[in-house]
Design an enzyme around this catalytic site. Structure first.
Site, PDB file in Angstrom:
ATOM      1  N   ARG A  24      60.712   3.770  24.154  1.00 36.01           N
ATOM      2  CA  ARG A  24      59.800   4.606  24.932  1.00 36.01           C
ATOM      3  C   ARG A  24      59.698   4.137  26.373  1.00 36.01           C
ATOM      4  O   ARG A  24      60.171   3.041  26.726  1.00 36.01           O
ATOM      5  CB  ARG A  24      58.401   4.567  24.304  1.00 36.01           C
ATOM      6  N   THR A 135      57.386  -9.800  30.103  1.00 28.71           N
ATOM      7  CA  THR A 135      58.374  -8.818  29.659  1.00 28.71           C
ATOM      8  C   THR A 135      59.103  -8.203  30.841  1.00 28.71           C
ATOM      9  O   THR A 135      58.478  -7.800  31.830  1.00 28.71           O
ATOM     10  CB  THR A 135      57.680  -7.707  28.850  1.00 28.71           C
ATOM     11  N   LYS A 160      60.887 -12.295  28.390  1.00 31.24           N
ATOM     12  CA  LYS A 160      61.235 -11.461  27.237  1.00 31.24           C
ATOM     13  C   LYS A 160      61.983 -10.247  27.775  1.00 31.24           C
ATOM     14  O   LYS A 160      61.387  -9.369  28.421  1.00 31.24           O
ATOM     15  CB  LYS A 160      59.975 -11.043  26.483  1.00 31.24           C
ATOM     16  N   LYS A 162      63.997  -6.830  27.527  1.00 32.09           N
ATOM     17  CA  LYS A 162      64.182  -5.660  26.678  1.00 32.09           C
ATOM     18  C   LYS A 162      65.660  -5.230  26.701  1.00 32.09           C
ATOM     19  O   LYS A 162      66.257  -5.058  27.770  1.00 32.09           O
ATOM     20  CB  LYS A 162      63.312  -4.500  27.166  1.00 32.09           C
ATOM     21  N   ASP A 190      64.472  -8.713  23.124  1.00 28.91           N
ATOM     22  CA  ASP A 190      63.799  -7.794  22.206  1.00 28.91           C
ATOM     23  C   ASP A 190      64.593  -6.496  22.161  1.00 28.91           C
ATOM     24  O   ASP A 190      64.601  -5.728  23.123  1.00 28.91           O
ATOM     25  CB  ASP A 190      62.370  -7.529  22.668  1.00 28.91           C
ATOM     26  N   CYS A 295      51.573  -8.400  21.327  1.00 24.14           N
ATOM     27  CA  CYS A 295      50.572  -7.399  21.687  1.00 24.14           C
ATOM     28  C   CYS A 295      51.244  -6.061  21.933  1.00 24.14           C
ATOM     29  O   CYS A 295      52.472  -5.980  22.025  1.00 24.14           O
ATOM     30  CB  CYS A 295      49.794  -7.831  22.928  1.00 24.14           C
ATOM     31  N   LEU A 297      50.724  -2.456  24.594  1.00 29.13           N
ATOM     32  CA  LEU A 297      50.267  -2.229  25.966  1.00 29.13           C
ATOM     33  C   LEU A 297      48.777  -1.912  25.915  1.00 29.13           C
ATOM     34  O   LEU A 297      48.387  -0.765  25.704  1.00 29.13           O
ATOM     35  CB  LEU A 297      51.042  -1.084  26.602  1.00 29.13           C
ATOM     36  N   ASP A 320      53.440 -13.832  23.348  1.00 27.27           N
ATOM     37  CA  ASP A 320      53.913 -12.723  24.186  1.00 27.27           C
ATOM     38  C   ASP A 320      52.695 -11.851  24.444  1.00 27.27           C
ATOM     39  O   ASP A 320      52.538 -10.776  23.874  1.00 27.27           O
ATOM     40  CB  ASP A 320      55.028 -11.958  23.453  1.00 27.27           C
ATOM     41  N   ASP A 322      51.334 -10.640  27.511  1.00 26.59           N
ATOM     42  CA  ASP A 322      51.395 -10.355  28.942  1.00 26.59           C
ATOM     43  C   ASP A 322      50.893  -8.969  29.316  1.00 26.59           C
ATOM     44  O   ASP A 322      50.939  -8.594  30.488  1.00 26.59           O
ATOM     45  CB  ASP A 322      52.836 -10.510  29.443  1.00 26.59           C
TER      46      ASP A 322
END
Length: 363
Positions: A24, A135, A160, A162, A190, A295, A297, A320, A322
């Site tokens: 997404r 991230t 991290k 993506k 990730d 977590c 968003l 993680d 952030d």
């Protein structure tokens, strides 16, 4: 102290940059925020970000579940009767984990305020601060390199990254980032379910053969593909972490029994709140499987709750958390504070949160 009233509201918080993954793209955090109000006037705060592609929960479904089904069952219950409240949460309806998590967090906040203790101490008190990664959203290699260098300049020592929408391009992205940031920065990948099992093994082995130095790979295959996840874990040297697969207590029990992964990513919105997240952490500890606290968003309410659990439990060795740093504004008064990549827990009772600016009640 009894639960007298539950109010539901929304906050909309723009992001500093669009958040892009293999699943997404998001431009703002649309958080549902609940206030669980006791007969003493004390307020417990909880939140639930709608993350339909992962949890299946939308704004409307979260609001409806809290307002029409779960919330009314909690009215009049003693905050001290914590196990009873959590039993009601778990059995009031199937699924709807985000709605349950919002109420769970708010009740735990009230419980901490009831006894004058910060939540992280009630949950174990193992540490009072931790570090988080930052991230890096899924974009072209040049933009991801630029974002990575900005993160390092801001004081982050773990990234991290993506990946997951194009295996060949993923290798280019990560190679470019490693060359730019140097050998001492931790890099976590990730894939957000973006690869097939064999594609994941081929791609990860290329990272290993090139000596890129990846600390761990998160959720390389589809969430339901436990056997595929186990196949990847067995075929590569790099640690594999389950995220979307590790949805709740039952799924984590299966993963641990199958030895399908090296680490578990705990998220309150998947687990249905802190009470189930504690069970997951304890199961993992029993099996000697380390955990990361993750977590969605979301606002600093959920981040403070998640950080409280991470601080409480020894087995949660990575964070993680952030999301609040990615937001352009912070409407939450109180809660955790940030110093570069350090998250510092508040000493105030419960979550240490006193108000939510811009909170708009919905009925």
């Amino acid at each position: 102290m009894k639960i007298r009233e539950i109010k539901i509201g929304k906050v909309s918080i723009p992001l500093k940059k669009p958040f892009k993954t293999a699943l997404r793209q998001v431009n703002s955090a649309e958080d549902i925020v609940v206030k669980v109000i006791a007969d003493s006037g004390e307020i417990g705060f909880g939140n639930a970000p709608p993350t339909a592609v992962i949890t299946g929960d939308s704004q409307d479904s979260i609001i409806g579940a809290i307002r029409d089904t779960i919330g009314p069952k909690l009215i009049g219950m003693e905050v001290d009767h914590l196990e009873g409240i959590m039993t009601v949460l778990d059995t009031s309806m199937l699924h709807n984990q985000s709605a349950k998590a919002a109420l769970d967090i708010a009740v735990y906040d009230l419980f901490g305020k009831r006894y004058g203790l910060p939540l992280y101490k009630l949950l174990g008190g193992y540490r009072s601060e931790m570090t988080t990664d930052l991230t890096i959203s899924l974009n072209g290699p040049e933009e991801m390199v630029r974002d990575s260098l900005e993160a390092i300049a801001a004081g982050y020592t773990a990234l991290k990254i993506k990946v997951g929408n194009d295996a060949a391009l993923d290798i280019q992205r990560v190679q470019a980032i490693r060359e730019a940031v140097g050998p001492d920065i931790l890099i976590r990948l990730d894939a957000n379910q973006g690869w097939t099992p064999k594609e994941a093994v081929r791609t990860i082995r290329r990272f290993e053969d090139r000596g890129i130095g990846i600390e761990l790979i998160e959720q390389p295959v589809k969430a339901h593909d436990f056997h595929g996840l186990k196949y990847v874990t067995q075929q590569v040297e790099t640690d594999i972490m389950a995220d979307e697969s590790a949805f709740g207590t039952y799924e984590v029990f299966q993963l641990l029994a199958m030895e399908a992964c090296d680490l578990i990513n705990i998220k309150l919105m998947k687990a249905g709140g802190l009470h189930n997240a504690v069970k997951i952490a304890d199961m993992a500890a029993t099996m000697g499987i380390r955990c990361m606290m993750g977590c969605m968003l979301e606002s600093k309410i959920g981040i403070t709750a998640a950080a409280s659990l991470a601080a409480g439990k020894q087995i949660i060795v990575k964070s993680d958390l952030d999301a609040a740093v990615l937001l352009a504004e912070d409407p939450v008064v109180g809660g955790v504070s940030f110093d570069k990549d350090r998250i510092i827990l508040p000493d105030a009772p419960g979550l240490g949160i006193t108000d939510i600016k811009g909170w708009q009640e919905v009925r």
